[in-house]
Design a protein around this motif. Sequence first.
Motif, PDB file in Angstrom:
ATOM      1  N   GLU A  16       0.805  -1.223   0.000  1.00 53.36           N
ATOM      2  CA  GLU A  16       0.000   0.000   0.000  1.00 53.36           C
ATOM      3  C   GLU A  16       0.838   1.274   0.000  1.00 53.36           C
ATOM      4  OE1 GLU A  16      -1.893   0.968   3.986  1.00 53.36           O
ATOM      5  OE2 GLU A  16      -1.251  -1.104   4.358  1.00 53.36           O
ATOM      6  N   PHE A  17       2.103   1.181   0.408  1.00 50.50           N
ATOM      7  CA  PHE A  17       2.941   2.372   0.468  1.00 50.50           C
ATOM      8  C   PHE A  17       3.768   2.583  -0.793  1.00 50.50           C
ATOM      9  CE2 PHE A  17       2.300   1.016   4.891  1.00 50.50           C
ATOM     10  CZ  PHE A  17       1.634   2.141   5.360  1.00 50.50           C
ATOM     11  N   THR A  18       4.213   1.484  -1.417  1.00 51.28           N
ATOM     12  CA  THR A  18       5.080   1.611  -2.591  1.00 51.28           C
ATOM     13  C   THR A  18       4.374   1.302  -3.907  1.00 51.28           C
ATOM     14  OG1 THR A  18       5.809  -0.694  -2.545  1.00 51.28           O
ATOM     15  CG2 THR A  18       7.068   0.889  -1.198  1.00 51.28           C
ATOM     16  N   GLY A  19       3.234   0.618  -3.830  1.00 48.32           N
ATOM     17  CA  GLY A  19       2.538   0.209  -5.038  1.00 48.32           C
ATOM     18  C   GLY A  19       3.184  -0.998  -5.719  1.00 48.32           C
ATOM     19  N   LYS A  20       4.184  -1.602  -5.083  1.00 48.73           N
ATOM     20  CA  LYS A  20       4.909  -2.758  -5.650  1.00 48.73           C
ATOM     21  C   LYS A  20       4.219  -4.057  -5.259  1.00 48.73           C
ATOM     22  CE  LYS A  20       8.382  -0.182  -7.067  1.00 48.73           C
ATOM     23  NZ  LYS A  20       8.930  -0.106  -8.386  1.00 48.73           N
ATOM     24  N   LYS A  21       4.278  -5.034  -6.168  1.00 49.55           N
ATOM     25  CA  LYS A  21       3.696  -6.347  -5.908  1.00 49.55           C
ATOM     26  C   LYS A  21       4.659  -7.205  -5.086  1.00 49.55           C
ATOM     27  CE  LYS A  21       0.882  -6.387 -10.048  1.00 49.55           C
ATOM     28  NZ  LYS A  21       0.568  -7.076 -11.305  1.00 49.55           N
ATOM     29  N   PHE A  22       4.076  -8.098  -4.262  1.00 46.23           N
ATOM     30  CA  PHE A  22       4.887  -9.014  -3.469  1.00 46.23           C
ATOM     31  C   PHE A  22       4.074 -10.246  -3.127  1.00 46.23           C
ATOM     32  CE2 PHE A  22       2.626  -6.471  -0.401  1.00 46.23           C
ATOM     33  CZ  PHE A  22       2.365  -7.313   0.660  1.00 46.23           C
ATOM     34  N   THR A  23       4.790 -11.297  -2.730  1.00 53.70           N
ATOM     35  CA  THR A  23       4.154 -12.515  -2.243  1.00 53.70           C
ATOM     36  C   THR A  23       5.113 -13.230  -1.303  1.00 53.70           C
ATOM     37  OG1 THR A  23       2.989 -14.551  -2.861  1.00 53.70           O
ATOM     38  CG2 THR A  23       4.934 -13.987  -4.159  1.00 53.70           C
ATOM     39  N   PHE A  24       4.574 -14.103  -0.479  1.00 57.07           N
ATOM     40  CA  PHE A  24       5.372 -14.889   0.455  1.00 57.07           C
ATOM     41  C   PHE A  24       5.302 -16.370   0.102  1.00 57.07           C
ATOM     42  CE2 PHE A  24       4.596 -11.110   3.000  1.00 57.07           C
ATOM     43  CZ  PHE A  24       5.835 -10.904   3.590  1.00 57.07           C
ATOM     44  N   PHE A  25       6.364 -17.090   0.447  1.00 52.67           N
ATOM     45  CA  PHE A  25       6.428 -18.545   0.364  1.00 52.67           C
ATOM     46  C   PHE A  25       7.379 -18.983   1.461  1.00 52.67           C
ATOM     47  CE2 PHE A  25       9.748 -16.843  -2.241  1.00 52.67           C
ATOM     48  CZ  PHE A  25      10.807 -17.735  -2.205  1.00 52.67           C
ATOM     49  N   THR A  26       7.584 -20.286   1.638  1.00 56.10           N
ATOM     50  CA  THR A  26       8.470 -20.736   2.709  1.00 56.10           C
ATOM     51  C   THR A  26       9.531 -21.691   2.173  1.00 56.10           C
ATOM     52  OG1 THR A  26       7.032 -22.592   3.286  1.00 56.10           O
ATOM     53  CG2 THR A  26       6.686 -20.527   4.493  1.00 56.10           C
ATOM     54  N   ASP A  27      10.643 -21.755   2.910  1.00 53.85           N
ATOM     55  CA  ASP A  27      11.670 -22.744   2.595  1.00 53.85           C
ATOM     56  C   ASP A  27      11.253 -24.070   3.241  1.00 53.85           C
ATOM     57  OD1 ASP A  27      12.534 -22.780   5.296  1.00 53.85           O
ATOM     58  OD2 ASP A  27      14.597 -22.279   4.802  1.00 53.85           O
ATOM     59  N   PRO A  28      12.038 -25.132   3.078  1.00 53.40           N
ATOM     60  CA  PRO A  28      11.630 -26.436   3.627  1.00 53.40           C
ATOM     61  C   PRO A  28      11.407 -26.470   5.142  1.00 53.40           C
ATOM     62  CG  PRO A  28      13.306 -26.759   1.973  1.00 53.40           C
ATOM     63  CD  PRO A  28      13.213 -25.270   2.209  1.00 53.40           C
ATOM     64  N   ASP A  29      11.982 -25.518   5.881  1.00 58.88           N
ATOM     65  CA  ASP A  29      11.786 -25.480   7.330  1.00 58.88           C
ATOM     66  C   ASP A  29      10.749 -24.447   7.750  1.00 58.88           C
ATOM     67  OD1 ASP A  29      13.548 -27.485   8.505  1.00 58.88           O
ATOM     68  OD2 ASP A  29      15.137 -26.331   7.542  1.00 58.88           O
ATOM     69  N   GLY A  30      10.042 -23.873   6.793  1.00 60.78           N
ATOM     70  CA  GLY A  30       9.009 -22.900   7.135  1.00 60.78           C
ATOM     71  C   GLY A  30       9.516 -21.481   7.290  1.00 60.78           C
ATOM     72  N   LEU A  31      10.784 -21.209   6.965  1.00 64.33           N
ATOM     73  CA  LEU A  31      11.300 -19.838   7.041  1.00 64.33           C
ATOM     74  C   LEU A  31      10.554 -18.989   6.022  1.00 64.33           C
ATOM     75  CD1 LEU A  31      13.457 -17.789   8.076  1.00 64.33           C
ATOM     76  CD2 LEU A  31      14.866 -18.503   6.156  1.00 64.33           C
ATOM     77  N   PRO A  32       9.941 -17.899   6.448  1.00 64.55           N
ATOM     78  CA  PRO A  32       9.190 -17.082   5.508  1.00 64.55           C
ATOM     79  C   PRO A  32      10.118 -16.318   4.551  1.00 64.55           C
ATOM     80  CG  PRO A  32       9.047 -16.143   7.723  1.00 64.55           C
ATOM     81  CD  PRO A  32       9.846 -17.412   7.828  1.00 64.55           C
ATOM     82  N   LEU A  33       9.853 -16.485   3.261  1.00 69.53           N
ATOM     83  CA  LEU A  33      10.613 -15.820   2.203  1.00 69.53           C
ATOM     84  C   LEU A  33       9.643 -14.994   1.381  1.00 69.53           C
ATOM     85  CD1 LEU A  33      12.724 -18.908   1.044  1.00 69.53           C
ATOM     86  CD2 LEU A  33      13.404 -17.122   2.674  1.00 69.53           C
ATOM     87  N   GLU A  34      10.143 -13.890   0.822  1.00 70.12           N
ATOM     88  CA  GLU A  34       9.283 -12.986   0.071  1.00 70.12           C
ATOM     89  C   GLU A  34       9.880 -12.695  -1.295  1.00 70.12           C
ATOM     90  OE1 GLU A  34       7.315  -8.518   0.598  1.00 70.12           O
ATOM     91  OE2 GLU A  34       9.095  -9.049   1.750  1.00 70.12           O
ATOM     92  N   LEU A  35       9.028 -12.577  -2.288  1.00 72.52           N
ATOM     93  CA  LEU A  35       9.404 -12.051  -3.590  1.00 72.52           C
ATOM     94  C   LEU A  35       8.834 -10.646  -3.662  1.00 72.52           C
ATOM     95  CD1 LEU A  35       8.410 -15.074  -5.876  1.00 72.52           C
ATOM     96  CD2 LEU A  35      10.695 -14.493  -5.028  1.00 72.52           C
TER      97      LEU A  35
END
Length: 129
Positions: free
Chosen positions: A107-126
């Motif tokens: 909402e602040f930058t207007g940029k798209k993003f999403t989250f996914f996790t590594d095999p141990d559940g560490l949250p990663l973002e694109l």
Amino acid sequence: MLSLNKVHHIAIICSDYERSKTFYTDVLGFTIQAETYRAARDSWKLDLALNGSYLIELFSFPSPPPRPSGPEARGLRHLAFEVDDVETAATALLEKGVVAEPIRTDEFTGKKFTFFTDPDGLPLELYQR
């Protein structure tokens, strides 16, 4: 005054070394700079680079304790990777069997993003460039 230059590396302890090694290299595209077995600690250390820049130290240790790692848990919230196109990157992850959350817009930058996790559940973002 302290003068920091940049983030040098990020250290991650995994529960299954081979599974995490495959994820970070084959799925995310990191390259291996060095792989060292440390017998005294019964531990592997994998140095990983992204586009030629050293970025992640992946460690294995015998029976590491679990850690809450949801994006809203205390501690490291997530590790974000910049991409040119979030939709394309999320599709590439899905082709490797990794499901990302629905794509959102910051909402602040207007940029798209999403989250996914590594095999141990560490949250990663694109995050869109």
